[in-house]
Design an enzyme around this catalytic site. Sequence first.
Site, PDB file in Angstrom:
ATOM      1  CG  HIS A 282      -5.675  -2.032   9.085  1.00  0.00           C
ATOM      2  ND1 HIS A 282      -5.827  -0.815   9.703  1.00  0.00           N
ATOM      3  CD2 HIS A 282      -4.351  -2.165   8.912  1.00  0.00           C
ATOM      4  CE1 HIS A 282      -4.654  -0.249   9.885  1.00  0.00           C
ATOM      5  NE2 HIS A 282      -3.724  -1.067   9.414  1.00  0.00           N
TER       6      HIS A 282
ATOM      7  CG  ASN B 146      -8.545  -1.418  12.460  1.00  0.00           C
ATOM      8  OD1 ASN B 146      -7.651  -2.075  11.910  1.00  0.00           O
ATOM      9  ND2 ASN B 146      -9.052  -0.328  11.930  1.00  0.00           N
TER      10      ASN B 146
ATOM     11  CD  GLU C  73      -8.596   0.998   8.115  1.00  0.00           C
ATOM     12  OE1 GLU C  73      -8.550   0.077   8.959  1.00  0.00           O
ATOM     13  OE2 GLU C  73      -8.053   2.106   8.300  1.00  0.00           O
TER      14      GLU C  73
ATOM     15  CG  ASP D 290      -0.255  -0.404   2.513  1.00  0.00           C
ATOM     16  OD1 ASP D 290       0.990  -0.421   2.551  1.00  0.00           O
ATOM     17  OD2 ASP D 290      -0.950  -0.709   3.480  1.00  0.00           O
TER      18      ASP D 290
END
Length: 245
Positions: free
Chosen positions: A139, A137, A144, A68
Amino acid sequence: MIEIIRVKDYETMSLYAARLVAAQVRLVPDSVLGLATGSTPLGMYRELVRQHREEGLDFSQVTTINLDEYCGLPGTNEQSYRYYMDSNFFSKINIDPDLTFIPDGMTTDIDACCEMYDELIDFLGGTDIQVLGVGENGHIAFNEPHGYCFTAKTHKAELTENTMEVNSRFFDDPAEIPRYAISMGMRGIMSSKCFLIMISGAQKADAGYGLLRGEVTPRCPVSILQLHPNVKLIVTDDAFGKIKD
Ligand code: GLP
Protein backbone atom coordinates in the site's frame (compact mmCIF):
# COMPACT_ATOMS: atom_id res chain seq x y z
CA MET A 1 11.13 5.37 -15.30
CA ILE A 2 12.34 4.04 -11.97
CA GLU A 3 15.90 4.90 -11.06
CA ILE A 4 17.23 2.45 -8.47
CA ILE A 5 19.64 3.72 -5.84
CA ARG A 6 20.88 0.78 -3.81
CA VAL A 7 22.38 1.59 -0.43
CA LYS A 8 23.83 -0.51 2.36
CA ASP A 9 21.61 0.48 5.25
CA TYR A 10 18.82 2.62 6.69
CA GLU A 11 21.15 5.44 7.69
CA THR A 12 22.61 5.80 4.20
CA MET A 13 19.11 5.69 2.70
CA SER A 14 17.97 8.47 5.04
CA LEU A 15 20.94 10.70 4.24
CA TYR A 16 20.49 10.20 0.51
CA ALA A 17 16.77 10.99 0.69
CA ALA A 18 17.37 14.08 2.81
CA ARG A 19 19.93 15.35 0.32
CA LEU A 20 17.43 15.05 -2.52
CA VAL A 21 14.70 16.87 -0.58
CA ALA A 22 17.17 19.53 0.58
CA ALA A 23 18.33 20.07 -3.01
CA GLN A 24 14.72 20.57 -4.08
CA VAL A 25 14.17 23.17 -1.34
CA ARG A 26 17.42 24.98 -2.11
CA LEU A 27 16.68 25.14 -5.83
CA VAL A 28 13.01 26.05 -5.44
CA PRO A 29 12.50 27.71 -2.04
CA ASP A 30 8.69 27.74 -2.38
CA SER A 31 8.49 24.04 -3.22
CA VAL A 32 5.42 21.96 -2.48
CA LEU A 33 6.60 18.82 -0.69
CA GLY A 34 4.43 15.72 -0.48
CA LEU A 35 5.28 14.07 2.82
CA ALA A 36 4.79 10.66 4.38
CA THR A 37 4.77 9.23 7.88
CA GLY A 38 5.77 5.84 9.31
CA SER A 39 9.13 4.64 10.54
CA THR A 40 10.75 4.77 7.09
CA PRO A 41 11.15 8.56 6.66
CA LEU A 42 12.11 9.28 10.30
CA GLY A 43 15.86 9.28 9.56
CA MET A 44 15.30 11.57 6.60
CA TYR A 45 13.40 14.06 8.77
CA ARG A 46 16.19 13.93 11.38
CA GLU A 47 18.78 14.79 8.74
CA LEU A 48 16.66 17.61 7.29
CA VAL A 49 16.31 19.07 10.80
CA ARG A 50 20.09 18.84 11.19
CA GLN A 51 20.63 20.62 7.88
CA HIS A 52 18.19 23.32 8.96
CA ARG A 53 19.99 23.83 12.28
CA GLU A 54 23.59 23.49 11.13
CA GLU A 55 23.50 24.53 7.48
CA GLY A 56 20.64 26.99 7.40
CA LEU A 57 18.33 24.95 5.19
CA ASP A 58 15.37 27.30 4.91
CA PHE A 59 11.77 26.05 4.92
CA SER A 60 10.12 29.44 5.38
CA GLN A 61 8.48 29.40 1.93
CA VAL A 62 7.80 25.67 1.69
CA THR A 63 4.30 24.16 1.59
CA THR A 64 3.73 20.54 2.62
CA ILE A 65 0.89 18.14 1.91
CA ASN A 66 0.75 14.86 3.78
CA LEU A 67 -0.66 11.67 2.36
CA ASP A 68 -3.05 10.58 5.05
CA GLU A 69 -4.44 10.67 8.58
CA TYR A 70 -6.27 8.21 10.82
CA CYS A 71 -9.99 8.80 11.29
CA GLY A 72 -10.96 9.61 14.85
CA LEU A 73 -7.55 10.71 16.14
CA PRO A 74 -7.08 14.39 17.01
CA GLY A 75 -3.72 16.05 16.31
CA THR A 76 -2.97 15.91 20.03
CA ASN A 77 -3.03 12.09 20.02
CA GLU A 78 0.53 10.79 19.82
CA GLN A 79 -0.45 8.22 17.19
CA SER A 80 -1.99 10.74 14.84
CA TYR A 81 0.00 11.68 11.77
CA ARG A 82 -0.45 15.38 12.61
CA TYR A 83 1.31 14.74 15.92
CA TYR A 84 4.04 12.74 14.17
CA MET A 85 4.73 15.52 11.66
CA ASP A 86 4.64 18.32 14.23
CA SER A 87 6.88 16.56 16.71
CA ASN A 88 9.37 14.98 14.30
CA PHE A 89 9.67 17.74 11.75
CA PHE A 90 7.53 20.88 11.65
CA SER A 91 8.26 22.06 15.20
CA LYS A 92 12.00 21.70 14.56
CA ILE A 93 12.27 23.73 11.36
CA ASN A 94 11.19 27.23 10.31
CA ILE A 95 8.12 26.21 8.31
CA ASP A 96 4.92 28.27 8.44
CA PRO A 97 2.43 25.96 10.27
CA ASP A 98 -0.37 27.36 8.11
CA LEU A 99 1.35 25.88 5.07
CA THR A 100 1.43 22.31 6.44
CA PHE A 101 -1.58 20.33 5.27
CA ILE A 102 -2.77 17.00 6.65
CA PRO A 103 -6.32 15.66 6.38
CA ASP A 104 -8.40 16.34 9.49
CA GLY A 105 -9.00 12.98 11.17
CA MET A 106 -11.70 14.52 13.38
CA THR A 107 -13.78 16.01 10.59
CA THR A 108 -17.51 15.56 10.90
CA ASP A 109 -17.89 15.72 7.11
CA ILE A 110 -15.43 13.30 5.54
CA ASP A 111 -16.71 13.78 1.97
CA ALA A 112 -16.24 17.55 2.14
CA CYS A 113 -12.84 17.14 3.76
CA CYS A 114 -11.71 14.77 0.97
CA GLU A 115 -13.05 17.06 -1.73
CA MET A 116 -11.26 20.06 -0.23
CA TYR A 117 -8.02 18.11 -0.06
CA ASP A 118 -8.18 17.30 -3.78
CA GLU A 119 -9.01 20.94 -4.54
CA LEU A 120 -5.98 21.99 -2.52
CA ILE A 121 -3.72 19.60 -4.46
CA ASP A 122 -5.09 20.98 -7.75
CA PHE A 123 -4.73 24.56 -6.53
CA LEU A 124 -1.08 23.97 -5.66
CA GLY A 125 -0.48 22.28 -9.01
CA GLY A 126 0.48 18.93 -7.46
CA THR A 127 3.58 18.33 -5.40
CA ASP A 128 7.11 19.00 -6.65
CA ILE A 129 8.44 15.91 -4.95
CA GLN A 130 6.52 13.16 -3.17
CA VAL A 131 8.25 11.24 -0.39
CA LEU A 132 6.86 7.73 -0.05
CA GLY A 133 7.23 4.67 2.10
CA VAL A 134 5.37 1.48 1.36
CA GLY A 135 3.33 -0.95 3.43
CA GLU A 136 4.36 -4.59 3.60
CA ASN A 137 1.33 -5.39 1.46
CA GLY A 138 2.29 -2.80 -1.17
CA HIS A 139 0.00 0.00 0.00
CA ILE A 140 0.96 3.63 -0.51
CA ALA A 141 -0.62 6.24 1.76
CA PHE A 142 -3.64 4.13 2.79
CA ASN A 143 -4.47 2.94 -0.71
CA GLU A 144 -4.83 -0.69 0.26
CA PRO A 145 -4.63 -3.64 -2.16
CA HIS A 146 -7.89 -4.27 -4.02
CA GLY A 147 -8.91 -6.75 -6.62
CA TYR A 148 -10.73 -4.26 -8.77
CA CYS A 149 -9.43 -0.68 -9.19
CA PHE A 150 -7.16 2.09 -8.06
CA THR A 151 -9.01 4.83 -6.14
CA ALA A 152 -8.43 8.20 -7.78
CA LYS A 153 -9.75 10.69 -5.24
CA THR A 154 -8.92 11.40 -1.63
CA HIS A 155 -11.19 9.03 0.27
CA LYS A 156 -12.08 7.27 3.49
CA ALA A 157 -10.05 4.06 3.41
CA GLU A 158 -10.76 0.91 5.37
CA LEU A 159 -7.50 -0.53 6.63
CA THR A 160 -6.77 -4.19 5.94
CA GLU A 161 -6.20 -6.67 8.77
CA ASN A 162 -2.54 -6.87 7.75
CA THR A 163 -2.07 -3.10 8.00
CA MET A 164 -3.80 -2.98 11.39
CA GLU A 165 -1.63 -5.82 12.62
CA VAL A 166 1.55 -4.07 11.44
CA ASN A 167 0.38 -0.80 13.03
CA SER A 168 -0.59 -2.48 16.30
CA ARG A 169 3.00 -2.02 17.57
CA PHE A 170 2.23 1.66 18.09
CA PHE A 171 -0.90 1.17 20.21
CA ASP A 172 -0.99 -0.10 23.82
CA ASP A 173 -4.56 -1.29 23.46
CA PRO A 174 -5.44 -3.11 20.20
CA ALA A 175 -8.98 -1.67 20.48
CA GLU A 176 -7.50 1.78 19.88
CA ILE A 177 -6.10 0.94 16.44
CA PRO A 178 -8.11 2.95 13.93
CA ARG A 179 -9.96 0.97 11.26
CA TYR A 180 -10.30 3.89 8.89
CA ALA A 181 -8.16 6.68 7.53
CA ILE A 182 -8.47 9.57 5.14
CA SER A 183 -6.05 8.88 2.32
CA MET A 184 -4.94 10.80 -0.70
CA GLY A 185 -5.99 8.89 -3.81
CA MET A 186 -3.88 7.89 -6.77
CA ARG A 187 -4.73 10.98 -8.78
CA GLY A 188 -3.31 13.28 -6.10
CA ILE A 189 -0.32 11.05 -5.51
CA MET A 190 0.49 10.67 -9.21
CA SER A 191 0.21 14.44 -9.74
CA SER A 192 3.67 14.77 -8.20
CA LYS A 193 6.45 15.82 -10.54
CA CYS A 194 8.80 13.29 -9.02
CA PHE A 195 8.86 10.52 -6.43
CA LEU A 196 11.32 9.59 -3.78
CA ILE A 197 10.36 6.19 -2.45
CA MET A 198 12.32 4.49 0.31
CA ILE A 199 12.23 0.74 0.92
CA SER A 200 14.16 -0.76 3.78
CA GLY A 201 14.01 -4.14 5.50
CA ALA A 202 13.49 -7.69 4.26
CA GLN A 203 9.78 -7.50 5.20
CA LYS A 204 9.33 -4.91 2.42
CA ALA A 205 10.99 -7.01 -0.29
CA ASP A 206 7.68 -8.28 -1.72
CA ALA A 207 6.38 -4.72 -2.04
CA GLY A 208 9.66 -3.74 -3.73
CA TYR A 209 9.27 -6.65 -6.10
CA GLY A 210 5.77 -5.43 -6.94
CA LEU A 211 7.12 -1.97 -7.65
CA LEU A 212 9.95 -3.11 -9.90
CA ARG A 213 9.05 -6.46 -11.35
CA GLY A 214 5.34 -7.10 -10.93
CA GLU A 215 2.42 -6.13 -13.13
CA VAL A 216 0.69 -2.79 -12.60
CA THR A 217 -2.30 -3.81 -10.54
CA PRO A 218 -4.48 -2.46 -7.70
CA ARG A 219 -3.60 -5.69 -5.89
CA CYS A 220 -0.21 -4.08 -5.33
CA PRO A 221 -0.89 -0.31 -5.20
CA VAL A 222 2.77 0.77 -5.29
CA SER A 223 3.05 -0.81 -8.75
CA ILE A 224 1.24 2.24 -10.17
CA LEU A 225 4.54 4.14 -9.94
CA GLN A 226 5.74 2.16 -12.96
CA LEU A 227 3.51 4.50 -14.97
CA HIS A 228 5.25 7.65 -13.71
CA PRO A 229 8.18 9.14 -15.65
CA ASN A 230 10.28 10.24 -12.69
CA VAL A 231 10.69 7.87 -9.74
CA LYS A 232 13.75 7.44 -7.56
CA LEU A 233 13.77 4.30 -5.43
CA ILE A 234 16.24 4.24 -2.58
CA VAL A 235 16.44 0.65 -1.41
CA THR A 236 18.62 -1.00 1.22
CA ASP A 237 20.55 -4.22 0.61
CA ASP A 238 18.28 -6.31 2.83
CA ALA A 239 15.19 -5.39 0.82
CA PHE A 240 16.93 -5.50 -2.56
CA GLY A 241 18.45 -8.96 -2.09
CA LYS A 242 15.10 -10.60 -2.71
CA ILE A 243 13.86 -8.14 -5.33
CA LYS A 244 16.66 -8.84 -7.77
CA ASP A 245 16.05 -12.63 -7.85
C1 GLP B 1 1.44 3.49 6.99
C2 GLP B 1 1.36 4.76 6.16
C3 GLP B 1 2.18 4.69 4.90
C4 GLP B 1 3.56 4.13 5.22
C5 GLP B 1 3.42 2.74 5.75
C6 GLP B 1 4.74 2.06 6.05
O1 GLP B 1 0.48 2.57 6.72
N1 GLP B 1 0.02 5.10 5.82
O2 GLP B 1 2.27 5.98 4.33
O3 GLP B 1 4.36 4.15 4.07
O4 GLP B 1 2.66 2.80 6.95
O5 GLP B 1 5.18 2.39 7.32
P1 GLP B 1 6.61 2.11 7.87
O6 GLP B 1 7.50 3.11 7.20
O7 GLP B 1 6.52 2.35 9.33
O8 GLP B 1 6.97 0.73 7.51
